[in-house]
Design a protein around this motif. Structure first.
Motif, mmCIF file in Angstrom:
data_model
loop_
_atom_site.group_PDB
_atom_site.id
_atom_site.type_symbol
_atom_site.label_atom_id
_atom_site.label_comp_id
_atom_site.label_asym_id
_atom_site.label_seq_id
_atom_site.Cartn_x
_atom_site.Cartn_y
_atom_site.Cartn_z
ATOM 1 N N SER A 391 0.751 -0.971 -0.374
ATOM 2 C CA SER A 391 -0.047 0.062 0.083
ATOM 3 C C SER A 391 0.737 1.425 0.176
ATOM 4 C CB SER A 391 -0.907 0.181 1.080
ATOM 5 O OG SER A 391 -0.803 -0.626 2.387
ATOM 6 N N LEU A 392 1.639 1.549 -1.238
ATOM 7 C CA LEU A 392 2.082 2.512 -1.221
ATOM 8 C C LEU A 392 1.349 4.080 -1.793
ATOM 9 C CD1 LEU A 392 5.886 2.950 -1.577
ATOM 10 C CD2 LEU A 392 5.483 3.680 -3.993
ATOM 11 N N ARG A 393 1.933 5.082 -1.237
ATOM 12 C CA ARG A 393 0.829 6.116 -1.370
ATOM 13 C C ARG A 393 2.448 7.035 -1.348
ATOM 14 N NH1 ARG A 393 -2.066 4.127 2.967
ATOM 15 N NH2 ARG A 393 -0.119 4.466 4.136
ATOM 16 N N PRO A 394 1.837 8.221 -2.432
ATOM 17 C CA PRO A 394 0.010 8.033 -3.399
ATOM 18 C C PRO A 394 0.549 6.123 -4.841
ATOM 19 C CG PRO A 394 1.946 9.368 -4.367
ATOM 20 C CD PRO A 394 2.148 8.949 -3.226
ATOM 21 N N ASP A 395 -0.136 6.183 -4.915
ATOM 22 C CA ASP A 395 -0.511 4.661 -5.709
ATOM 23 C C ASP A 395 -0.372 4.832 -6.864
ATOM 24 O OD1 ASP A 395 -0.920 2.246 -6.585
ATOM 25 O OD2 ASP A 395 -3.384 2.569 -7.109
ATOM 26 N N ASN A 396 0.529 5.428 -7.339
ATOM 27 C CA ASN A 396 1.576 5.828 -9.204
ATOM 28 C C ASN A 396 2.887 5.512 -8.778
ATOM 29 O OD1 ASN A 396 1.897 6.485 -10.871
ATOM 30 N ND2 ASN A 396 1.542 8.300 -10.876
ATOM 31 N N PRO A 397 3.513 4.491 -10.101
ATOM 32 C CA PRO A 397 4.534 3.517 -9.407
ATOM 33 C C PRO A 397 5.519 4.488 -10.148
ATOM 34 C CG PRO A 397 3.436 1.783 -10.694
ATOM 35 C CD PRO A 397 2.461 3.117 -10.066
ATOM 36 N N SER A 398 5.072 6.204 -11.361
ATOM 37 C CA SER A 398 5.596 6.700 -11.699
ATOM 38 C C SER A 398 6.215 7.763 -11.428
ATOM 39 C CB SER A 398 4.962 7.147 -13.460
ATOM 40 O OG SER A 398 3.702 5.762 -14.149
ATOM 41 N N VAL A 399 5.947 8.601 -9.774
ATOM 42 C CA VAL A 399 6.312 9.835 -9.582
ATOM 43 C C VAL A 399 7.332 9.185 -9.342
ATOM 44 C CG1 VAL A 399 3.452 9.834 -8.515
ATOM 45 C CG2 VAL A 399 4.878 8.483 -7.452
ATOM 46 N N PRO A 400 8.225 10.261 -9.261
ATOM 47 C CA PRO A 400 9.731 10.238 -8.994
ATOM 48 C C PRO A 400 9.873 9.520 -7.336
ATOM 49 C CG PRO A 400 9.217 12.485 -9.745
ATOM 50 C CD PRO A 400 8.250 11.859 -9.572
ATOM 51 N N VAL A 401 10.535 9.025 -6.909
ATOM 52 C CA VAL A 401 11.127 8.367 -5.616
ATOM 53 C C VAL A 401 11.293 9.678 -4.455
ATOM 54 C CG1 VAL A 401 13.004 7.781 -5.526
ATOM 55 C CG2 VAL A 401 11.597 6.445 -4.158
ATOM 56 N N ARG A 402 11.800 10.350 -4.905
ATOM 57 C CA ARG A 402 12.392 11.789 -4.206
ATOM 58 C C ARG A 402 10.809 11.949 -3.938
ATOM 59 N NH1 ARG A 402 11.376 15.926 -7.975
ATOM 60 N NH2 ARG A 402 12.606 15.466 -9.862
ATOM 61 N N THR A 403 9.346 11.736 -4.177
ATOM 62 C CA THR A 403 8.949 12.875 -4.038
ATOM 63 C C THR A 403 7.392 12.268 -2.398
ATOM 64 O OG1 THR A 403 6.966 11.931 -4.895
ATOM 65 C CG2 THR A 403 8.243 13.719 -6.280
ATOM 66 N N LEU A 404 8.548 11.230 -2.561
ATOM 67 C CA LEU A 404 7.324 10.420 -1.302
ATOM 68 C C LEU A 404 8.122 10.360 0.641
ATOM 69 C CD1 LEU A 404 7.620 6.611 -2.917
ATOM 70 C CD2 LEU A 404 6.987 8.446 -3.097
ATOM 71 N N SER A 405 7.581 10.151 0.478
ATOM 72 C CA SER A 405 7.659 10.866 2.517
ATOM 73 C C SER A 405 9.195 9.450 2.722
ATOM 74 C CB SER A 405 6.635 10.265 3.263
ATOM 75 O OG SER A 405 5.486 8.966 3.160
ATOM 76 N N GLY A 406 9.750 9.259 4.008
ATOM 77 C CA GLY A 406 10.666 8.658 3.974
ATOM 78 C C GLY A 406 9.713 7.231 4.118
#
Lengths: 506, 340
Positions: A391-406
């Motif tokens: 359950s990764l959020r956002p549920d969009n594997p195309s986003v750059p990984v740097r925009t995700l939280s820790g």
């Protein structure tokens, strides 16, 4: 006499970045001589707020007053001139310069305006270090030769080398051992006694209870609670404010004890590395989570990295499914089914310029390729399936990984190994830099992976985490295992006693 | 050709909507800002050329000449782009071109005819690349130093072979390739080679595991290693590829000039690096674009041509090149800042 105005008031601070409103009208007031704690999940806006305070970001809207006067912090230098110093989480020291040179960087004592008076710099640095309780650090030493804890002290000395009225500390205890944390708290106490205000950021609630006066909780760029009493506000209320929900059971339930007769996937026999850790034996069975507890410097990370082949052992063997692994080879370990979630996610695991998909698929590219040719549709599908499972959020594997939280970045690393079909997961400080709400979720993910038959070896400096998540715990002190027991037979005090026992009282 | 930017390399920094990356979807639609601006600059140059020298610049022969000149440096730039994307640098490309071109045109080599010349040029290029790669990947040398050493030695060896003399090519097959009769639909064969190398380079970088590993090594070598990638082997292959490109470029230069000289390929390393950088490849590694590099090469070659047609000396050309590099990087930084 009228009451003193607050040292600092921030009101209605707003800051947007393209696509994100990082701060949405935050209010904060800090009194001279208090420890004001800032709490919030990752992405709540803490970093942005302290950067505004340090003059590194310009707010789009809002007002700052300093000792009753409205101010604009045009640059970090402007903030420094007012007496605001910031100690960032990632230390900003120059490793190739000496302690004294770092402390005085940018404001060296000079003669005739340009000749650096090295002796004066060293003397004032020595005085600062003494005040900070670390007179043993030589001002002439290179910063690169110091331990992380010592570097933190240097960073603090640099902050104090200015005329300072407010110090911002961003997770200062993250890299410190318990006795060093005590020293840090003593320093904080001295500062506040002298009338300096401290803005203290930490994920550790118990620290905030110990030294904090008031707490401001940030959530989604807003201050959801300002100036709560730090010592008397119930934990549940604080967690509820941070997460917007009540977290009661942080750790998932353990399954009934794993049958001891099941064959271990991972066996470590007499593994040792000179100067780092003594010969070590351990076994991990499918479905089992084994925890290594110990202080910073007890050899925990080194053990994981050696099992994984990133370091070459001086003695011993690693067996996967009974077959010995070629030592010192990451590729052999990966092929045998090992996966590592390293301590420094950004530096050691993630390709920060790349998308989630590419970060997930990087260890299993042969699965989506024929003759070196990548089937990108299959790749995206597999990455999506692996990240959905966690359950990764956002549920969009195309986003750059740097925009995700820790926490979500950590899930990307786990998804990488999940996709690879790894069978032994090595987790090194899996929740470092991960906020409270996301931690519970990560714990549940790790437990679920174990339930599905993975063997998990966990390292953490947070004892409750090891005790809460692991089935079996190995307690390390100075590179040797001093105790092994099922987690339910241990408690935090017992473990702390074990790791401290007989260690020099430095 | 247009860059099919995958999401994380999207230079606009915006997060694209979820999309199925069907092989050719948006190949021409989803051109990113940087590629479009490079195309804009190229178009502007063509307009300037057309206005200042309408008859000469837009003449088919001149356009063929521009493309032919772009081919030699272009092939080198494709290899350079891959190396830079992996976080490396190859300063020896110009010297390798020189060495390969003179080794392939010695009297002894020419006795083996067309195949002998082609084979020698390629083998010398690959051999130099192998040495670079071994020194860097397994010898632990910094790419800057290793390839600087190769630059010096290869130039020296080239001088030793020729003794400073121009080696004229007498093999008919080679010379024929440069003739108008050999043009395919009006396109010189050298340009076709350039096109093929470009397409292969683009496919390798964007569609293969090799390309992915290259980007991973450049973006974060430690993370790549811990993810199970053989970083050293990858580095070795990349310098080999760069050497191979130099060998091909040397062959093109032999066809173009009908000779081999030890002064060939002078300052190619700087032109190739400059073209890659203005194209949008990060000098620090982790992001590379073949399309951008090729556009960078075409921009430089067109400028040189326009200046030459307008009788401006090479000193002015050099100044203009420098100004363009600065302008391009400044514009890119600006775009990056406004979107992060």
């Amino acid at each position: 006499m009228a009451p003193e105005p607050p040292l600092l008031t921030m009101s209605g601070i707003t800051k947007s970045f393209p696509g994100v409103r990082a701060l949405d009208g935050v209010d904060l007031d800090v009194q001279a001589g208090e420890v004001h704690c800032l709490l919030g999940q990752n992405g709540a806006g803490k970093s942005t707020l302290i950067k505004v305070l340090a003059g590194a970001h310009q707010p789009d809207d809002g007002r700052l007053t300093w000792r009753g006067e409205p101010v604009v912090l045009k640059s970090p230098i402007a903030a420094m001139r007012l007496g605001i110093a910031t100690i960032y989480q990632e230390l900003d020291l120059v490793e190739g310069l000496s302690v004294a040179e770092n402390v005085h960087l940018g404001h060296e004592p000079t003669a005739a305006g340009f000749v650096v008076r090295g002796k004066a710099a060293k003397e004032s640095t020595a005085a600062l270090l003494k005040r900070l309780g670390h007179p043993e650090i030589d001002p002439a030493r290179l910063v690169g030769d110091l331990s992380a804890a010592q570097q933190q002290i240097v960073s603090m000395a640099r902050a104090l080398s200015h005329e300072v009225r407010l110090i911002v500390m961003d997770e200062p205890s993250a890299a410190l051992d318990p006795d060093e944390v005590d020293n840090l708290f003593r320093i904080v106490g001295d500062l506040t006694a002298a009338g300096v205000a401290v803005v203290y950021i930490s994920h550790r609630l118990e620290e905030i209870r110990r030294i904090g006066d008031r707490v401001t909780v940030l959530k989604d760029g807003r201050a959801v609670a300002g100036g709560l009493p730090a010592k008397s506000t119930p934990t549940r209320e604080v967690v509820a404010l941070m997460t917007g929900r009540n977290v009661e059971y942080v750790f998932p339930d353990r399954p009934p004890a794993t049958p001891a007769e099941s064959t271990p996937i991972l066996q470590v026999r007499g593994l040792a590395r000179d100067g780092e850790f003594e010969p070590l034996d351990l076994e991990v069975r499918p479905g089992e989570i084994v925890g290594l507890a110990g202080l910073v410097g007890s050899g925990r990370s080194e053990i994981l990295e050696t099992i994984y082949g990133a370091r070459k052992p001086t003695a011993g063997q690693v067996l996967v499914d009974g077959r010995p692994l070629r030592l010192g080879s990451v590729r052999a370990a990966v092929r045998a089914g090992l996966g590592l979630a390293p301590e420094e996610r950004k530096a050691q695991a993630l390709l920060m310029l790349e998308s989630v998909t590419r970060n997930v698929s990087v260890s299993s590219m042969s699965r989506f390729s024929r003759g070196g040719w990548i089937d990108r549709r299959a790749e995206l599908g597999a990455a999506r399936a692996a990240t959905r499972e966690l359950s990764l959020r956002p549920d969009n594997p195309s986003v750059p990984v740097r925009t995700l939280s820790g926490g979500n970045q950590q899930k990307v690393v786990l998804a990488r190994w999940l996709l690879r079909g790894c069978r032994v997961l090595l987790l090194d400080e899996p929740t470092r830099g991960v906020d409270v709400g996301a931690r519970a979720e990560l714990y549940a993910v790790v437990r679920r992976l174990a339930d599905e038959g993975l063997a998990v070896l966990l390292v953490s400096s947070e004892v409750p985490e090891v005790l809460g998540l692991a089935d079996r715990v190995l307690v390390l002190r100075e590179g040797s295992v001093v105790h092994t027991a099922p987690a339910r037979e241990l408690d935090e005090h017992r473990v702390l006693d074990l790791v401290m026992e007989g260690s020099p009282a430095s | 050709m247009t860059q099919h930017a995958s999401p994380p390399r999207d230079n606009t920094g915006k997060v694209p909507s979820v999309g199925q990356p069907t092989a050719w979807r948006g190949l021409f639609v989803r051109a990113d800002v940087r590629t479009l601006s490079l195309l804009g600059v190229l178009a502007a140059l063509i307009v300037i050329g057309g206005i200042t020298k309408p008859d000469e610049f837009l003449d088919t022969r001149n356009l063929q000449l521009v493309l032919t000149q772009a081919s030699v440096i272009g092939v080198v730039t494709v290899g350079m782009t891959l190396v830079i994307t992996s976080g490396g640098i190859d300063l020896s490309v110009g010297a390798i071109v020189a060495l390969a071109s003179v080794w392939a045109t010695t009297v002894a080599t020419q006795e083996y005819g067309f195949a002998g010349i082609l084979f020698t040029a390629v083998i010398v290029g690959v051999g130099c690349g192998l040495v670079n790669g071994l020194l860097i990947a397994y010898g632990g040398m910094v790419p800057f130093i290793a390839t600087l050493a190769m630059l010096a030695s290869a130039r020296g060896l080239a001088l030793q072979i020729t003794d400073g003399k121009t080696q004229i090519v007498t093999v008919d097959g080679i010379l024929d390739l440069g003739e108008r009769d050999a043009y395919v639909l009006g396109i010189p064969p050298l340009v076709l080679v350039f096109a093929v190398v470009t397409i292969i380079g683009w496919l390798v970088l964007n569609r293969t595991t090799f390309g992915r590993r290259t980007v991973a090594v450049g973006g974060n070598a430690e993370a790549a290693r811990l993810a199970g990638i053989d970083v050293r082997r990858q580095r070795l292959y990349l310098y080999l590829l760069s050497g191979l490109c130099c060998g091909i470029a040397a062959f093109l230069l032999i066809v173009l000039s009908g000779s081999g000289q030890n002064t060939n390929g002078n300052l190619y390393e700087l032109d190739a690096i400059a073209a890659a950088i203005i194209g949008g490849t990060l000098l620090s590694g982790g992001r590379g674009t073949i399309t951008g590099s090729v556009l960078g090469v075409l921009i430089f070659t067109t400028i040189t041509n326009i200046f030459a047609l307008n009788n401006l000396q090479s000193d002015v050309q050099q100044i203009a090149k420098g100004a363009i590099i600065v302008a391009a990087v400044l514009v890119q930084r600006r775009t990056a800042n406004t979107t992060t």
